[in-house]
Scaffold this motif. Structure first.
Motif, PDB file in Angstrom:
ATOM      1  N   ILE A  94       6.531 -10.519 -13.214  1.00 31.75           N
ATOM      2  CA  ILE A  94       7.242  -9.917 -14.345  1.00 31.75           C
ATOM      3  C   ILE A  94       8.472  -9.128 -13.909  1.00 31.75           C
ATOM      4  N   ALA A  95       8.597  -8.848 -12.610  1.00 31.20           N
ATOM      5  CA  ALA A  95       9.748  -8.113 -12.078  1.00 31.20           C
ATOM      6  C   ALA A  95       9.743  -8.272 -10.562  1.00 31.20           C
ATOM      7  N   LEU A 141      12.758  -1.043  -4.722  1.00 31.37           N
ATOM      8  CA  LEU A 141      11.453  -0.905  -4.075  1.00 31.37           C
ATOM      9  C   LEU A 141      11.181   0.523  -3.621  1.00 31.37           C
ATOM     10  N   ASN A 142      12.210   1.247  -3.219  1.00 31.59           N
ATOM     11  CA  ASN A 142      12.030   2.610  -2.702  1.00 31.59           C
ATOM     12  C   ASN A 142      12.224   3.677  -3.777  1.00 31.59           C
ATOM     13  N   ASP A 143      12.068   3.288  -5.052  1.00 33.40           N
ATOM     14  CA  ASP A 143      12.211   4.227  -6.164  1.00 33.40           C
ATOM     15  C   ASP A 143      10.958   4.159  -7.055  1.00 33.40           C
ATOM     16  N   PRO A 144       9.837   4.747  -6.595  1.00 34.84           N
ATOM     17  CA  PRO A 144       8.606   4.698  -7.392  1.00 34.84           C
ATOM     18  C   PRO A 144       8.751   5.212  -8.824  1.00 34.84           C
ATOM     19  N   THR A 184       0.831  -1.205   0.000  1.00 37.98           N
ATOM     20  CA  THR A 184       0.000   0.000   0.000  1.00 37.98           C
ATOM     21  C   THR A 184       0.863   1.253   0.000  1.00 37.98           C
ATOM     22  N   THR A 185       1.950   1.243   0.742  1.00 39.17           N
ATOM     23  CA  THR A 185       2.853   2.398   0.780  1.00 39.17           C
ATOM     24  C   THR A 185       3.392   2.694  -0.610  1.00 39.17           C
ATOM     25  N   LEU A 186       3.812   1.654  -1.332  1.00 35.85           N
ATOM     26  CA  LEU A 186       4.304   1.863  -2.690  1.00 35.85           C
ATOM     27  C   LEU A 186       3.192   2.398  -3.589  1.00 35.85           C
ATOM     28  N   LEU A 187       2.017   1.788  -3.530  1.00 40.57           N
ATOM     29  CA  LEU A 187       0.920   2.242  -4.391  1.00 40.57           C
ATOM     30  C   LEU A 187       0.573   3.708  -4.121  1.00 40.57           C
ATOM     31  N   LYS A 188       0.590   4.128  -2.875  1.00 40.45           N
ATOM     32  CA  LYS A 188       0.287   5.531  -2.544  1.00 40.45           C
ATOM     33  C   LYS A 188       1.299   6.474  -3.190  1.00 40.45           C
ATOM     34  N   ARG A 189       2.511   6.018  -3.370  1.00 38.71           N
ATOM     35  CA  ARG A 189       3.542   6.847  -4.004  1.00 38.71           C
ATOM     36  C   ARG A 189       3.516   6.708  -5.526  1.00 38.71           C
ATOM     37  N   LEU A 190       3.118   5.538  -6.026  1.00 35.20           N
ATOM     38  CA  LEU A 190       3.130   5.267  -7.463  1.00 35.20           C
ATOM     39  C   LEU A 190       1.925   5.868  -8.184  1.00 35.20           C
ATOM     40  N   ILE A 191       0.776   5.863  -7.559  1.00 40.64           N
ATOM     41  CA  ILE A 191      -0.447   6.347  -8.205  1.00 40.64           C
ATOM     42  C   ILE A 191      -0.312   7.789  -8.698  1.00 40.64           C
ATOM     43  N   PRO A 192       0.165   8.741  -7.891  1.00 45.72           N
ATOM     44  CA  PRO A 192       0.296  10.107  -8.417  1.00 45.72           C
ATOM     45  C   PRO A 192       1.248  10.194  -9.617  1.00 45.72           C
ATOM     46  N   LEU A 193       2.279   9.354  -9.634  1.00 51.88           N
ATOM     47  CA  LEU A 193       3.222   9.367 -10.759  1.00 51.88           C
ATOM     48  C   LEU A 193       2.555   8.870 -12.035  1.00 51.88           C
ATOM     49  N   LEU A 194       1.726   7.852 -11.919  1.00 50.08           N
ATOM     50  CA  LEU A 194       1.009   7.336 -13.085  1.00 50.08           C
ATOM     51  C   LEU A 194      -0.091   8.302 -13.525  1.00 50.08           C
ATOM     52  N   LYS A 195      -0.754   8.935 -12.562  1.00 52.40           N
ATOM     53  CA  LYS A 195      -1.768   9.943 -12.890  1.00 52.40           C
ATOM     54  C   LYS A 195      -1.126  11.115 -13.639  1.00 52.40           C
ATOM     55  N   ALA A 196       0.089  11.498 -13.255  1.00 52.71           N
ATOM     56  CA  ALA A 196       0.785  12.599 -13.931  1.00 52.71           C
ATOM     57  C   ALA A 196       1.100  12.249 -15.385  1.00 52.71           C
ATOM     58  N   GLU A 197       1.113  10.971 -15.715  1.00 56.10           N
ATOM     59  CA  GLU A 197       1.305  10.509 -17.099  1.00 56.10           C
ATOM     60  C   GLU A 197      -0.005  10.512 -17.878  1.00 56.10           C
ATOM     61  N   ILE A 242       9.890   2.338 -10.883  1.00 59.63           N
ATOM     62  CA  ILE A 242       8.821   1.350 -11.045  1.00 59.63           C
ATOM     63  C   ILE A 242       7.794   1.858 -12.050  1.00 59.63           C
ATOM     64  N   ARG A 243       7.456   3.143 -11.994  1.00 62.17           N
ATOM     65  CA  ARG A 243       6.561   3.745 -12.993  1.00 62.17           C
ATOM     66  C   ARG A 243       7.125   3.574 -14.394  1.00 62.17           C
ATOM     67  N   ASP A 244       8.398   3.895 -14.564  1.00 61.09           N
ATOM     68  CA  ASP A 244       9.019   3.788 -15.885  1.00 61.09           C
ATOM     69  C   ASP A 244       8.994   2.346 -16.381  1.00 61.09           C
ATOM     70  N   PHE A 245       9.265   1.390 -15.505  1.00 58.99           N
ATOM     71  CA  PHE A 245       9.205  -0.023 -15.895  1.00 58.99           C
ATOM     72  C   PHE A 245       7.790  -0.383 -16.354  1.00 58.99           C
ATOM     73  N   LEU A 246       6.785   0.020 -15.570  1.00 58.51           N
ATOM     74  CA  LEU A 246       5.394  -0.295 -15.929  1.00 58.51           C
ATOM     75  C   LEU A 246       5.021   0.292 -17.283  1.00 58.51           C
ATOM     76  N   LEU A 247       5.367   1.524 -17.513  1.00 55.30           N
ATOM     77  CA  LEU A 247       5.035   2.164 -18.784  1.00 55.30           C
ATOM     78  C   LEU A 247       5.707   1.444 -19.948  1.00 55.30           C
ATOM     79  N   ARG A 248       7.005   1.108 -19.803  1.00 54.75           N
ATOM     80  CA  ARG A 248       7.707   0.363 -20.864  1.00 54.75           C
ATOM     81  C   ARG A 248       7.054  -1.000 -21.083  1.00 54.75           C
ATOM     82  N   TYR A 249       6.767  -1.706 -19.994  1.00 53.16           N
ATOM     83  CA  TYR A 249       6.167  -3.037 -20.081  1.00 53.16           C
ATOM     84  C   TYR A 249       4.835  -2.979 -20.837  1.00 53.16           C
ATOM     85  N   LEU A 250       3.977  -2.041 -20.472  1.00 52.10           N
ATOM     86  CA  LEU A 250       2.659  -1.940 -21.101  1.00 52.10           C
ATOM     87  C   LEU A 250       2.750  -1.470 -22.551  1.00 52.10           C
TER      88      LEU A 250
END
Length: 182
Positions: free
Chosen positions: A139-140, A158-161, A21-34, A164-172
């Motif tokens: 997948i990672a 793990l502590n670099d959202p 949950t801690t990671l998702l709370k940090r990752l969601i705003p980064l993905l929303k900014a995309e 992780i965002r960049d990996f997800l975007l490339r993967y998708l």
């Protein structure tokens, strides 16, 4: 059978206390900014109550309503009672409550025993085994210390959202599940 849905699913699997949950709370705003429209589906292993005693919706549900939908201009919340004899909901059953036409990506927390793409979160200090050793859908691996994977997998910090965002975007994007960056 691999779970399918009209929009991409990416899960985050880990043992309790790993920081999903801690990671998702940090990752969601980064993905929303995309510009992504996101949903999060979280599995709970216990009875939970998102409603507050004394509120009308709580009292209506306690009075016997199987479903209470609270709707306002700003948000909607559906609370559905499930008979105690029912098994845990499956990922496809839970996904059936989402509206895919309004989404670009669904992030899933939990449902680690279901078949869908997942990023394993691992903290070696917790002493838990690596999940990917028995889950071919990982997948990672995102860890907070060096780990030895059982098969070739991308290793993320793990502590670099942002990483992780960049990996997800490339993967998708490599799988044509998101449009190319513009």
């Amino acid at each position: 059978m691999i779970v399918t849905f009209p929009v991409p699913l990416i899960g985050f699997c880990a043992y309790s206390g790993s920081g999903k949950t801690t990671l998702l709370k940090r990752l969601i705003p980064l993905l929303k900014a995309e510009g992504l429209r996101l949903a999060v589906l979280k599995h709970a292993h216990h009875s939970f109550d998102p409603d507050t005693p004394g509120k009308d919706s709580y009292e209506l549900r306690r009075a016997g309503a199987e479903r209470v939908l609270v709707a306002s201009r700003h948000r909607m919340a559906l609370i559905e009672e499930r008979p105690a004899a029912l098994p845990e909901p499956s990922l496809p059953e839970a996904l059936g409550h989402l509206q895919p036409r309004d989404l670009d990506l669904v992030l899933v927390e939990g449902f680690k025993h279901e078949r869908y793409p997942k990023i394993e979160l691992h903290r070696p200090s917790l002493g838990c085994p690596l999940i990917h050793r028995r889950d071919p859908d990982v997948i990672a691996v995102a860890a907070d210390a060096p780990v030895q994977t059982a098969r070739p997998l991308p290793l993320l910090e793990l502590n670099d959202p942002p990483q992780i965002r960049d990996f997800l975007l490339r993967y998708l994007r490599l799988r044509n599940q998101l449009p190319a960056a513009g």
